[in-house]
Write a protein that holds these residues in place. Structure first.
Motif, mmCIF file in Angstrom:
data_model
loop_
_atom_site.group_PDB
_atom_site.id
_atom_site.type_symbol
_atom_site.label_atom_id
_atom_site.label_comp_id
_atom_site.label_asym_id
_atom_site.label_seq_id
_atom_site.Cartn_x
_atom_site.Cartn_y
_atom_site.Cartn_z
ATOM 1 N N VAL A 138 0.835 -1.199 0.000
ATOM 2 C CA VAL A 138 0.000 0.000 0.000
ATOM 3 C C VAL A 138 0.872 1.252 0.000
ATOM 4 O O VAL A 138 0.491 2.293 -0.518
ATOM 5 N N LEU A 139 2.080 1.118 0.577
ATOM 6 C CA LEU A 139 2.986 2.264 0.604
ATOM 7 C C LEU A 139 3.846 2.322 -0.643
ATOM 8 O O LEU A 139 3.884 3.321 -1.345
ATOM 9 N N LEU A 140 4.561 1.241 -0.897
ATOM 10 C CA LEU A 140 5.489 1.233 -2.027
ATOM 11 C C LEU A 140 5.581 -0.182 -2.570
ATOM 12 O O LEU A 140 6.191 -1.049 -1.957
ATOM 13 N N SER A 168 -5.871 9.117 -9.797
ATOM 14 C CA SER A 168 -6.559 9.612 -8.592
ATOM 15 C C SER A 168 -7.517 8.570 -8.024
ATOM 16 O O SER A 168 -7.632 8.455 -6.805
ATOM 17 N N THR A 169 -8.197 7.771 -8.882
ATOM 18 C CA THR A 169 -9.109 6.784 -8.304
ATOM 19 C C THR A 169 -8.344 5.619 -7.684
ATOM 20 O O THR A 169 -8.706 5.130 -6.622
ATOM 21 N N GLU A 170 -7.252 5.173 -8.339
ATOM 22 C CA GLU A 170 -6.532 4.016 -7.797
ATOM 23 C C GLU A 170 -5.790 4.393 -6.510
ATOM 24 O O GLU A 170 -5.584 3.546 -5.642
ATOM 25 N N VAL A 171 -5.383 5.659 -6.377
ATOM 26 C CA VAL A 171 -4.822 6.103 -5.095
ATOM 27 C C VAL A 171 -5.884 5.973 -4.021
ATOM 28 O O VAL A 171 -5.626 5.490 -2.919
ATOM 29 N N GLY A 172 -7.126 6.364 -4.363
ATOM 30 C CA GLY A 172 -8.220 6.259 -3.403
ATOM 31 C C GLY A 172 -8.480 4.820 -2.997
ATOM 32 O O GLY A 172 -8.829 4.548 -1.853
ATOM 33 N N ARG A 173 -8.301 3.877 -3.951
ATOM 34 C CA ARG A 173 -8.532 2.454 -3.640
ATOM 35 C C ARG A 173 -7.283 1.774 -3.115
ATOM 36 O O ARG A 173 -7.263 0.555 -2.929
ATOM 37 N N LEU A 174 -6.194 2.550 -2.917
ATOM 38 C CA LEU A 174 -4.912 2.048 -2.410
ATOM 39 C C LEU A 174 -4.311 0.961 -3.305
ATOM 40 O O LEU A 174 -3.630 0.065 -2.831
ATOM 41 N N GLN A 175 -4.622 1.000 -4.607
ATOM 42 C CA GLN A 175 -4.013 0.076 -5.568
ATOM 43 C C GLN A 175 -2.756 0.733 -6.125
ATOM 44 O O GLN A 175 -2.732 1.160 -7.271
ATOM 45 N N ILE A 186 1.620 12.711 -10.266
ATOM 46 C CA ILE A 186 1.645 11.723 -9.195
ATOM 47 C C ILE A 186 1.618 12.394 -7.831
ATOM 48 O O ILE A 186 1.762 11.746 -6.813
ATOM 49 N N ALA A 187 1.388 13.712 -7.828
ATOM 50 C CA ALA A 187 1.296 14.433 -6.560
ATOM 51 C C ALA A 187 0.280 13.810 -5.599
ATOM 52 O O ALA A 187 0.590 13.654 -4.421
ATOM 53 N N PRO A 188 -0.916 13.415 -6.089
ATOM 54 C CA PRO A 188 -1.870 12.830 -5.142
ATOM 55 C C PRO A 188 -1.304 11.618 -4.420
ATOM 56 O O PRO A 188 -1.502 11.447 -3.217
ATOM 57 N N MET A 189 -0.545 10.777 -5.195
ATOM 58 C CA MET A 189 -0.014 9.574 -4.565
ATOM 59 C C MET A 189 1.008 9.928 -3.502
ATOM 60 O O MET A 189 1.005 9.357 -2.407
ATOM 61 N N ILE A 190 1.880 10.892 -3.811
ATOM 62 C CA ILE A 190 2.893 11.290 -2.837
ATOM 63 C C ILE A 190 2.220 11.792 -1.565
ATOM 64 O O ILE A 190 2.604 11.420 -0.450
ATOM 65 N N ILE A 191 1.177 12.607 -1.750
ATOM 66 C CA ILE A 191 0.474 13.158 -0.587
ATOM 67 C C ILE A 191 -0.134 12.025 0.242
ATOM 68 O O ILE A 191 0.034 11.977 1.464
ATOM 69 N N SER A 240 0.010 8.494 5.022
ATOM 70 C CA SER A 240 -0.103 7.226 5.726
ATOM 71 C C SER A 240 1.152 6.935 6.538
ATOM 72 O O SER A 240 1.152 6.097 7.420
ATOM 73 N N LEU A 241 2.254 7.644 6.237
ATOM 74 C CA LEU A 241 3.445 7.533 7.069
ATOM 75 C C LEU A 241 3.389 8.516 8.234
ATOM 76 O O LEU A 241 4.325 8.618 9.013
ATOM 77 N N GLY A 242 2.286 9.263 8.306
ATOM 78 C CA GLY A 242 2.136 10.204 9.405
ATOM 79 C C GLY A 242 2.617 11.598 9.073
ATOM 80 O O GLY A 242 2.712 12.445 9.940
ATOM 81 N N LEU A 243 2.992 11.828 7.816
ATOM 82 C CA LEU A 243 3.430 13.163 7.432
ATOM 83 C C LEU A 243 2.282 13.889 6.749
ATOM 84 O O LEU A 243 1.844 13.498 5.675
ATOM 85 N N THR A 244 1.775 14.929 7.387
ATOM 86 C CA THR A 244 0.728 15.709 6.741
ATOM 87 C C THR A 244 1.086 17.189 6.841
ATOM 88 O O THR A 244 2.081 17.553 7.459
#
Lengths: 280, 294
Positions: A59-61, A235-242, B144-149, B154-158
């Motif tokens: 989910v992270l990397l 943006s949607t797949e980020v929301g679904r954590l994919q 990919i900014a949304p993903m980085i954010i 989720s790592l606790g950095l906001t």
């Protein structure tokens, strides 16, 4: 410290040592290709091993192998997104934006007063966050690719205009006088002397706009899009954590971006072969 | 004297172009807002003369394109008439964006300079890292900014830091490229001169390479600061329209508040212009301190 992490670090040191040895050899084209390749492979290996070694949640990397697998298994989706965002949105906007900027530059060039005003204003507008126009364009042109193309047009127009106007100034009096002694008309001078002389500037603008076009098309999709497109998918797949799908989409974006830039750079090399910066 | 300077300089042409743009803006406002005005008039069974049409298109609540004076009024209302600490104040939002921009800009500049120094002094770095730095910019980071954010959250950095990271990524590149060029700009002959004086690598760097690179640095910083503002604005989009200029744009687009979007845009443009101007000022001051003659 588990074995995977140790393995990753060992690989890193070996690759680093090897690269330093390589950089001490006499440089040639093969080496200039091999060294960055080695660096990239090292990064990927480090990434893969460290993600596995520290058991980082996907989910992270996600690991590169997982991204690769996802990429291979969702080619049809990636292709539709590519067509929607790049071919329809970015490419249309790029052609319209850069094309109209060149036309405006040629028109403005006949009025030195306007040109003197347009250069500072144009370079000022190029520094503005034009991408913020995206929500307005989505409102005006709807959710489909037309609004994305409109954002891209806006983003490309001013950098391209400044470069074209500057490019048209690149010829000197001696060359103009020569054209006059040939009794060349305005259009003949434009096509035979000034546009070719402006080509390095034009290509500079065209290259800057390749990245801007892709960014504009993707970011505009965050403000509303049909259910396809690279920005929508991200943006949607980020929301679904994919995240593996997101990274697959990023890979596509990086490949498309590099290929687009590379093609324009190749065209530049073919058109402006006479320019000092292209000589080897 | 002054008249002559104005006549020969760029002031008049620039004013003319700006005037032209504003006139075009008003004209577009009429064209774009006319359908709604006609629609309203049709419902009330009245017909619009030209004067009435113009008045109607320049004063709608939610126009497709607000006229410049509407945007100015909104700007005035949200900056001067409310306290700067209020959540309705545009200064409040601008400050949030500005702080992320400045932090990202500072981090990007430091990273860029460090990378450039390493690249100039180490051949392996030059050969293997430089191509990747260039390739890194073909990845549309804003996309990919949304993903980085989300990942950093989720790592606790906001808050400030994730946005600053995006700004950093956008701003380090021009600095690296400019500084590598700048640090390599001293002629062979000057480097040889320092060599005959038995100058060390560090001395050469401090006394020759660094001063020679400063003009290149400032040129890059101007590009970098504008890019890092864009990064901060985009970084605010996925946080769910909480605060900042990007959030104002997003919430404006949710609720159809076009005037709000435009005023946020104008504010962002003012910020960008002032930041670039500040870097320009720093450049001139540094130049004077170092004895650059105009």
């Amino acid at each position: 410290m588990n074995t995977l992490v140790v393995g990753a670090l060992t690989f890193w040191f070996v690759a680093w040592w090897f690269n330093i040895r390589l950089s001490k050899l006499p440089q040639n084209r093969f080496l200039a290709f091999l060294q960055p390749l080695l660096f990239g492979v090292t990064l990927l290996v480090l990434w893969e091993f460290l993600v596995r070694g520290f058991a980082i949640s996907p989910v992270l990397l996600p690991a590169p192998s997982a991204i690769g697998a996802r990429f291979a298994s969702s080619l049809p989706i990636l292709w539709t997104d590519f067509v929607q965002t790049f071919v329809k949105g970015a490419l249309t906007g790029y052609v319209i934006g850069c094309g109209s900027a060149i036309l405006v530059a040629v028109a403005v060039d006949r009025l030195p007063f306007l040109r003197r005003g347009l250069l500072p204003v144009g370079s000022f507008v190029s520094a503005l966050p034009i991408i913020g126009m995206a929500p307005i364009m989505v409102m005006w042109f709807g959710f489909d690719w037309q609004s994305k193309a409109a954002v891209v047009v806006l983003m490309c127009f001013f950098p391209m205009l400044v470069n074209s106007v500057q490019g048209l100034l690149a010829t000197d009096h001696l060359q103009h006088d020569l054209m006059r002694t040939y009794a060349a008309s305005y259009w003949q001078t434009l096509f035979k002397l000034r546009l070719p002389a402006a080509a390095p500037f034009l290509f500079n603008g065209l290259k800057i706009c390749t990245t801007l076009a892709l960014i504009g098309a993707i970011v505009a999709e965050f403000f509303g899009s049909p259910t396809a497109g690279m920005g929508f998918r991200i943006s949607t797949e980020v929301g679904r954590l994919q995240l593996d799908m997101v990274w697959a989409e990023i890979t596509v974006a990086a490949l498309v971006g590099s290929a687009f830039y590379g093609l324009v750079a190749l065209a530049e090399r073919m058109v402006t072969f006479w320019h000092p910066s292209q000589r080897r | 004297m002054i008249v002559q300077r104005i006549a020969s300089g760029n002031t008049l042409p620039v004013l003319a172009v700006v005037g032209l743009i504003i006139a075009l803006w008003y004209l577009m406002a009429i064209v774009l807002n006319a359908p709604w005005a006609y629609d309203q008039a049709g419902r009330q069974d009245t017909t619009l003369g030209f004067g009435e049409l113009v008045a109607a298109t320049w004063s709608q609540d939610r126009p497709r394109l607000p006229a410049p004076h509407q945007v100015t009024a909104e700007l005035w209302k949200t900056t001067i008439e409310v306290a700067p600490t209020s959540r309705r104040s545009l200064f409040h939002h601008a400050w949030i964006t500005l702080s992320a921009t400045l932090l990202g800009f500072a981090m990007g500049t430091v990273l860029g300079i460090l990378l450039a120094v390493a690249i100039v002094h180490n051949r392996a770095m030059d050969a293997s890292v430089m191509p990747w730095i260039i390739a890194s910019q073909t990845i549309p980071i804003l996309a990919i900014a949304p993903m980085i954010i989300v990942v950093l959250a989720s790592l606790g950095l906001t808050g400030l830091l994730p946005k600053a990271v995006i700004s950093m990524y956008l701003s380090f590149f021009p600095v690296v490229v400019g500084m590598v060029k700048g640090l390599r700009s001293p002629d062979r002959i000057l480097l040889d001169q320092l060599h005959t004086w038995n100058a060390s690598e560090v001395e050469t760097f401090l006394k020759l390479r660094w001063p020679a690179a400063l003009p290149y640095l400032f040129a890059s910083l101007k590009v970098a600061v504008a890019a890092s503002l864009v990064g901060a604005i985009i970084g605010e989009l996925p946080t769910g329209a909480v605060a900042g200029l990007g959030a104002r744009m997003l919430s404006g687009s949710y609720y159809g508040q076009t005037v709000q979007i435009w005023s946020a845009l104008v504010m962002a443009s003012i910020l960008a212009a002032s930041l670039v101007a500040l870097v320009g000022l720093a450049e001139r001051v540094t130049g004077r301190l170092m004895g650059v003659r105009p």
